[in-house]
Write a protein that holds these residues in place. Structure first.
Motif, PDB file in Angstrom:
ATOM      1  N   CYS A  96       0.940  -1.136   0.064  1.00 17.29           N
ATOM      2  CA  CYS A  96       0.140   0.179  -0.021  1.00 17.29           C
ATOM      3  C   CYS A  96       1.031   1.273  -0.130  1.00 17.29           C
ATOM      4  O   CYS A  96       2.142   1.314   0.633  1.00 17.29           O
ATOM      5  CB  CYS A  96      -1.017   0.035   1.193  1.00 17.29           C
ATOM      6  N   ALA A  97       0.412   2.280  -0.618  1.00 15.00           N
ATOM      7  CA  ALA A  97       1.099   3.461  -0.764  1.00 15.00           C
ATOM      8  C   ALA A  97       0.109   4.601  -0.599  1.00 15.00           C
ATOM      9  O   ALA A  97      -0.714   4.795  -1.206  1.00 15.00           O
ATOM     10  CB  ALA A  97       2.000   3.768  -1.953  1.00 15.00           C
ATOM     11  N   VAL A 106       2.183  11.480  -6.686  1.00 12.23           N
ATOM     12  CA  VAL A 106       3.468  10.773  -6.192  1.00 12.23           C
ATOM     13  C   VAL A 106       3.163  10.010  -5.078  1.00 12.23           C
ATOM     14  O   VAL A 106       2.384  10.457  -4.114  1.00 12.23           O
ATOM     15  CB  VAL A 106       4.268  11.711  -6.167  1.00 12.23           C
ATOM     16  N   PHE A 107       3.893   8.885  -4.686  1.00 16.39           N
ATOM     17  CA  PHE A 107       3.522   7.867  -3.604  1.00 16.39           C
ATOM     18  C   PHE A 107       4.723   8.240  -2.841  1.00 16.39           C
ATOM     19  O   PHE A 107       6.301   7.910  -2.906  1.00 16.39           O
ATOM     20  CB  PHE A 107       3.723   6.618  -4.002  1.00 16.39           C
ATOM     21  N   ASP A 108       4.674   8.905  -1.680  1.00 14.78           N
ATOM     22  CA  ASP A 108       5.705   9.446  -0.860  1.00 14.78           C
ATOM     23  C   ASP A 108       5.888   8.613   0.375  1.00 14.78           C
ATOM     24  O   ASP A 108       6.971   8.797   1.233  1.00 14.78           O
ATOM     25  CB  ASP A 108       5.327  10.878  -0.333  1.00 14.78           C
ATOM     26  N   LEU A 109       5.211   7.566   0.578  1.00 20.14           N
ATOM     27  CA  LEU A 109       5.353   6.560   1.633  1.00 20.14           C
ATOM     28  C   LEU A 109       4.862   5.088   1.162  1.00 20.14           C
ATOM     29  O   LEU A 109       3.580   5.168   0.707  1.00 20.14           O
ATOM     30  CB  LEU A 109       4.702   7.127   2.997  1.00 20.14           C
ATOM     31  N   TRP A 110       5.679   4.184   1.414  1.00 25.23           N
ATOM     32  CA  TRP A 110       5.125   2.840   1.144  1.00 25.23           C
ATOM     33  C   TRP A 110       5.113   1.759   2.458  1.00 25.23           C
ATOM     34  O   TRP A 110       6.026   2.281   3.312  1.00 25.23           O
ATOM     35  CB  TRP A 110       6.190   2.212   0.244  1.00 25.23           C
TER      36      TRP A 110
ATOM     37  N   PRO B  39      17.485  -4.442  -2.464  1.00 27.53           N
ATOM     38  CA  PRO B  39      16.848  -5.753  -2.275  1.00 27.53           C
ATOM     39  C   PRO B  39      16.289  -5.798  -0.836  1.00 27.53           C
ATOM     40  O   PRO B  39      16.411  -5.327   0.032  1.00 27.53           O
ATOM     41  CB  PRO B  39      18.284  -6.580  -2.359  1.00 27.53           C
ATOM     42  N   GLY B  40      14.981  -6.455  -0.875  1.00 25.77           N
ATOM     43  CA  GLY B  40      14.075  -7.032   0.240  1.00 25.77           C
ATOM     44  C   GLY B  40      13.629  -5.809   0.884  1.00 25.77           C
ATOM     45  O   GLY B  40      13.034  -5.884   1.832  1.00 25.77           O
ATOM     46  N   GLN B  41      13.545  -4.476   0.265  1.00 21.84           N
ATOM     47  CA  GLN B  41      12.899  -3.426   0.689  1.00 21.84           C
ATOM     48  C   GLN B  41      11.909  -2.897   0.128  1.00 21.84           C
ATOM     49  O   GLN B  41      11.736  -3.025  -1.169  1.00 21.84           O
ATOM     50  CB  GLN B  41      14.059  -2.095   1.263  1.00 21.84           C
ATOM     51  N   ALA B  42      10.971  -2.083   0.523  1.00 20.50           N
ATOM     52  CA  ALA B  42       9.980  -1.362  -0.249  1.00 20.50           C
ATOM     53  C   ALA B  42      10.631  -0.250  -0.950  1.00 20.50           C
ATOM     54  O   ALA B  42      11.715   0.223  -0.679  1.00 20.50           O
ATOM     55  CB  ALA B  42       8.996  -0.765   0.642  1.00 20.50           C
TER      56      ALA B  42
END
Lengths: 120, 109
Positions: A96-97, A106-110, B39-42
């Motif tokens: 989710c973002a 713009v997706f500023d947090l994921w 790698p392995g991160q969002a």
């Protein structure tokens, strides 16, 4: 702490269903549009759905239209994705973002993602 | 549908400059955003609205967008910059609006 935390990923058989959740904390959820984005193993990013801050506007990618349903509960600071009629090609990490209403597009947090595996 | 084209890989020596491209039809008319994924991160946002840096992103990262090409430039490349990079736009049609990501570029340092 400002964060998004996904949950609900699991191993499911083809044709099965799953409900993903994204718990939000540290910011005013109702001020943000939200999206679900997925990433198949070893592949790139694929946007799959968007919901406006009020929930009144929703978009889907063609690949999931008619099978997935996005929703949100601003009172519970939560975003959801209902996945139905799952296929092997839906196997992916689902993120989710957030997208600010004041700085849109713009997706500023994921979040860190939740893994959905579709296999018999 | 709208397509964003990125080279699969770019290699650069430490201390040099990396230029990662993102091609699309008249992409200069759109706002382009760039994400870095280790790698392995969002994914993490590194450039938004073509050339703006979010807080906390080093000045070594910059962006440009014109015509049919957007570019992410990383100067004085460090080993820690090694990652996959994705460009992203929103694309509107008469009856649909959706997000488009490029296929990603793997930056090797």
């Amino acid at each position: 702490q400002v964060q998004l935390v996904e949950s609900g990923g699991d191993l499911v058989q083809p044709g099965g269903s799953l409900r993903l959740s994204c718990a939000v904390s540290g910011f005013s959820f109702s001020d943000y549009y939200m999206s679900w984005i997925r990433q198949a193993p070893g592949r790139g990013l694929e946007w799959i759905s968007y919901i406006s801050n009020s929930g009144s506007t929703i978009y889907y990618a063609d690949s999931v239209k008619g099978r997935f349903t996005i929703s949100r509960d601003n009172a519970w600071n939560s975003l959801y994705l209902q996945l139905n009629s799952l296929r092997a090609e839906d196997t992916a990490i689902y993120y989710c973002a957030r997208e600010s209403t004041s700085s849109p597009d713009v997706f500023d947090l994921w979040g860190q993602g939740t893994l959905v595996s579709v296999s018999s | 549908s709208y397509v964003l084209t990125q080279p699969p890989s770019v290699s650069v020596a430490p201390g040099k400059t990396a230029r990662l491209t993102c091609g699309g039809d008249n992409i200069g008319s759109k706002s382009v955003h760039w994400y870095q994924q280790k790698p392995g991160q969002a994914p993490m946002l590194v450039i938004h609205y073509n050339s703006d840096r979010p807080s906390g992103i080093p000045e070594r990262f910059s962006g440009s967008n014109s015509g049919n090409m957007a570019t992410l430039t990383i100067t004085r490349v460090e080993a820690g910059d090694e990652a996959d990079f994705y460009c992203q736009v929103w694309h509107n049609t008469n009856d649909h609006r959706g997000v488009v990501f490029g296929g990603g570029t793997k930056l090797t340092v």
